[in-house]
Scaffold this active site. Structure first.
Site, PDB file in Angstrom:
ATOM      1  CB  CYS A 257      -1.189   0.000   1.117  1.00 29.90           C
ATOM      2  SG  CYS A 257      -2.334  -1.298   1.186  1.00 29.90           S
ATOM      3  CE  LYS A 260      -1.788  -0.555  -4.283  1.00 22.44           C
ATOM      4  NZ  LYS A 260      -3.186   0.481  -3.630  1.00 22.44           N
ATOM      5  CE  LYS A 318       2.067  -4.851   8.940  1.00 22.34           C
ATOM      6  NZ  LYS A 318       0.922  -3.837   9.351  1.00 22.34           N
TER       7      LYS A 318
HETATM    8  N1  LIG Z   1      -3.190  -5.372   1.987  1.00 22.27           N
HETATM    9  C1  LIG Z   1      -3.169  -4.440   2.494  1.00 22.27           C
HETATM   10  O1  LIG Z   1      -3.523  -3.719   3.560  1.00 22.27           O
HETATM   11  C2  LIG Z   1      -4.800  -2.966   2.515  1.00 22.27           C
HETATM   12  C3  LIG Z   1      -5.471  -2.364   3.238  1.00 22.27           C
HETATM   13  C4  LIG Z   1      -6.032  -1.021   2.886  1.00 22.27           C
HETATM   14  C5  LIG Z   1      -6.639  -1.087   1.439  1.00 22.27           C
HETATM   15  N2  LIG Z   1      -6.017  -2.235   0.592  1.00 22.27           N
HETATM   16  C6  LIG Z   1      -6.479  -1.582  -0.808  1.00 22.27           C
HETATM   17  O2  LIG Z   1      -7.822  -3.289  -1.378  1.00 22.27           O
HETATM   18  C7  LIG Z   1      -7.516  -3.322  -2.470  1.00 22.27           C
HETATM   19  C8  LIG Z   1      -6.945  -4.586  -2.094  1.00 22.27           C
HETATM   20  O3  LIG Z   1      -6.010  -5.456  -2.009  1.00 22.27           O
HETATM   21  P1  LIG Z   1      -5.626  -6.843  -1.713  1.00 22.27           P
HETATM   22  O4  LIG Z   1      -4.505  -6.430  -0.578  1.00 22.27           O
HETATM   23  O5  LIG Z   1      -6.416  -7.420  -0.901  1.00 22.27           O
HETATM   24  O6  LIG Z   1      -5.342  -7.214  -3.029  1.00 22.27           O
HETATM   25  P2  LIG Z   1      -5.348  -8.409  -2.957  1.00 22.27           P
HETATM   26  O7  LIG Z   1      -3.927  -8.748  -3.731  1.00 22.27           O
HETATM   27  O8  LIG Z   1      -4.351  -9.805  -2.131  1.00 22.27           O
HETATM   28  O9  LIG Z   1      -6.344  -9.173  -3.698  1.00 22.27           O
HETATM   29  C9  LIG Z   1      -7.290  -9.081  -4.755  1.00 22.27           C
HETATM   30  C10 LIG Z   1      -8.079 -10.110  -4.834  1.00 22.27           C
HETATM   31  O10 LIG Z   1      -9.398  -9.732  -6.532  1.00 22.27           O
HETATM   32  C11 LIG Z   1      -9.422 -10.712  -7.531  1.00 22.27           C
HETATM   33  N3  LIG Z   1      -9.075 -10.092  -8.326  1.00 22.27           N
HETATM   34  C12 LIG Z   1      -9.046  -9.052  -8.893  1.00 22.27           C
HETATM   35  N4  LIG Z   1      -9.968  -9.018 -10.341  1.00 22.27           N
HETATM   36  C13 LIG Z   1     -11.723  -9.295  -9.752  1.00 22.27           C
HETATM   37  C14 LIG Z   1     -12.385  -9.596 -10.495  1.00 22.27           C
HETATM   38  N5  LIG Z   1     -12.754  -8.909 -11.404  1.00 22.27           N
HETATM   39  N6  LIG Z   1     -13.075  -9.914  -9.935  1.00 22.27           N
HETATM   40  C15 LIG Z   1     -12.659 -11.062  -8.903  1.00 22.27           C
HETATM   41  N7  LIG Z   1     -12.121 -10.901  -7.750  1.00 22.27           N
HETATM   42  C16 LIG Z   1     -11.129 -10.615  -8.480  1.00 22.27           C
HETATM   43  C17 LIG Z   1      -7.533 -10.954  -7.388  1.00 22.27           C
HETATM   44  O11 LIG Z   1      -7.347 -12.064  -8.035  1.00 22.27           O
HETATM   45  C18 LIG Z   1      -7.391 -11.065  -5.362  1.00 22.27           C
HETATM   46  O12 LIG Z   1      -7.540 -12.292  -5.087  1.00 22.27           O
HETATM   47  C19 LIG Z   1      -6.108  -2.700  -2.978  1.00 22.27           C
HETATM   48  O13 LIG Z   1      -7.140  -1.041  -3.094  1.00 22.27           O
HETATM   49  C20 LIG Z   1      -5.835  -1.979  -1.678  1.00 22.27           C
HETATM   50  O14 LIG Z   1      -4.844  -1.228  -2.130  1.00 22.27           O
HETATM   51  C21 LIG Z   1      -5.319  -2.624   0.746  1.00 22.27           C
END
Ligand SMILES: NC(=O)c1ccc[n+]([C@@H]2O[C@H](COP(=O)([O-])OP(=O)(O)OC[C@H]3O[C@@H](n4cnc5c(N)ncnc54)[C@H](O)[C@@H]3O)[C@@H](O)[C@H]2O)c1
Length: 426
Positions: A257, A260, A318
């Site tokens: 996060c 980006k 981390k």
């Molecule tokens: N990881 C964190 O700590 C965190 C915290 C807050 C916010 N976010 C935000 O949340 C969002 C997701 O992050 P994440 O870390 O969970 O990502 P991730 O990559 O772990 O998970 C995303 C999932 O979405 C799936 N996906 C993609 N396109 C799809 C579709 N059309 N239909 C169904 N599934 C689909 C992927 O296969 C993947 O499993 C990002 O915008 C990120 O910036 C992440």
């Protein structure tokens, strides 16, 4: 009142969101395009390392309130809410790439029941609520921003005990419906317009990145003037205006996060006509930190990395997560290998090999990583490293030299055993 929720994207955020909503009493279908991920979840396996997640997923499944599917149509067919938790990676120009978000919205649009609320939980730039509205192309749906602030490693706790719940919507009724999902969550709920909600998320992440870059810059200064950064941070942290969290020097910040989102905020600002120079410095200091730590390891190795046998403890960005996306540890390992070092690494979540960097051997435990090494570099703050048998480490290494990029180990205990111990900022 219990609701029916579809979660689109079952990754770190989506799986936590779905499992926690089921814990709160809602009925949740988690969908993902990744078939193997859904197969593992259906088989009772949790694809990520996240404390407490396994238990609430199991409870939700057993109670019949949590299911998994690759069929997005099926997921949203009866949903009152569709949470978009898909990736929003960094685009080539630093902007947030909304391809996944738009694709997911287009995909679910024909199947959503009328009056459903589509919720952006992915981190997205200002204007994305409108982007999703356009991708849905239906006037009988609502789009609401509800950014997520959870931290990997304590995601379940953070989701169920957040500092705040932010809801961005131009429609009061839709905002209240989203707020009602969190009825039993003890946190202030803030309702604002979508642009403000979207900005809150980026502004918060970039602020935390700024805090860490500031701490690392102060640590560099401490080294130059003979101060102890840990004591300096302790003294600063007593000031309630500063606070004592996020005040630890380290190898640089990373993860999926902060990098980006900081770049996306910078891009967004430039696009809006504001030159956010502060963020340039935040990013530059972080990049310099990777190099500072690499140079410190080279120096402790005797001035050159060429042929040096380096043990590395910690590869994730981390502790308490298996996430290595944009991990500072990986960045430093890459630089060590590029400098000619022979690296043997251990991380509790990494088995087999390390696809990110060619030629790194992955050890089965912390001691095995140290075999024959002249320098040990501690790059991730896993608790287990604090409790290792230092005599065994000493006996295993070819030389007693440690670069502790997390200031994690007991310096006194190391010095008593004649280790050279270099931390950060002291
Ligand atoms: N990881 C964190 O700590 C965190 C915290 C807050 C916010 N976010 C935000 O949340 C969002 C997701 O992050 P994440 O870390 O969970 O990502 P991730 O990559 O772990 O998970 C995303 C999932 O979405 C799936 N996906 C993609 N396109 C799809 C579709 N059309 N239909 C169904 N599934 C689909 C992927 O296969 C993947 O499993 C990002 O915008 C990120 O910036 C992440």
């Amino acid at each position: 009142m219990d609701s029916v929720i579809a979660v689109i994207g079952t990754g770190y955020v989506g799986l936590t969101t779905g499992a926690c909503f089921s814990r709160l009493g809602h009925t949740v279908v988690c969908a993902d395009v990744d078939e193997s991920k859904i197969a593992r979840l259906r088989g009772g396996e949790i694809p990520i390392h996240e404390p407490g997640l396994e238990e609430i997923v199991r409870d939700g499944v057993q109670a019949g309130r949590l299911t998994f599917t690759t069929d997005v149509n099926e997921a949203v067919a009866n949903a009152q809410f569709a949470y978009l938790c898909v990736p929003t990676p960094q685009g080539a120009d630093g902007s947030a790439d909304l391809t996944y978000l738009v694709a997911a919205a287009e995909q679910i649009a024909p199947y959503l029941p009328s009056e459903a609320v589509v919720v952006n939980k992915s981190t997205v730039p200002v204007g994305s609520t409108r982007t999703v509205e356009q991708a849905l192309g239906r006037s009988d749906l609502f789009v609401v921003s509800n950014p997520e602030f959870l931290r990997e490693g304590s995601a379940v706790h953070d989701f169920l005990n957040p500092d705040r719940i932010v809801i961005g919507s131009d429609d009061q009724g839709a905002a209240i419906r989203v707020a009602s999902l969190y009825l039993n969550v003890p946190a202030p709920v803030m309702v604002t317009d979508p642009a403000s909600a979207e900005t809150i998320k980026y502004a918060s992440n970039a602020f935390l990145a700024m805090k860490l870059s500031y701490v690392n810059a102060i640590a560099a200064l401490c080294e130059a003037v003979g101060a102890d950064a840990d004591d300096v941070m302790l003294g600063m942290g007593y000031d309630s205006r500063i606070g004592n969290k996020f005040l630890r020097p380290g190898p640089g910040w990373g993860g999926s996060c902060f990098p980006k989102d900081t770049k996306a905020l910078h891009f967004l600002s430039a696009q809006a006509g504001y030159s956010f120079d502060l963020l340039d410095a935040v990013l530059e200091i972080n990049d310099a930190q990777f190099e500072r730590v690499t140079a410190k390891i080279a120096s402790v190795a005797g001035g050159s990395l060429e042929g040096a046998r380096i043990a590395v403890w910690g590869l994730t960005f981390k502790a308490n997560t298996d996430d290595r996306r944009d991990s500072p540890a990986i960045e430093i390992v890459r630089r060590l290998v590029a400098g000619g070092a022979v690296v043997r690494a251990y991380d509790p979540t990494v088995k087999g090999d390390l696809p990110e960097v060619d030629g790194v051997q992955v050890a089965d435990d912390a001691y095995a990583a140290c075999e024959g090494a002249t320098v040990l570099a501690v790059l991730t703050e896993w608790d287990e490293f604090k409790w290792v048998d230092l005599d065994k480490v000493a006996a295993t290494m070819a030389d007693r030299r440690i670069v502790d990029a997390r200031n994690l180990l007991d310096r006194g205990a190391l010095l008593r055993r004649d280790f050279v111990h270099e931390g950060i900022g002291r």
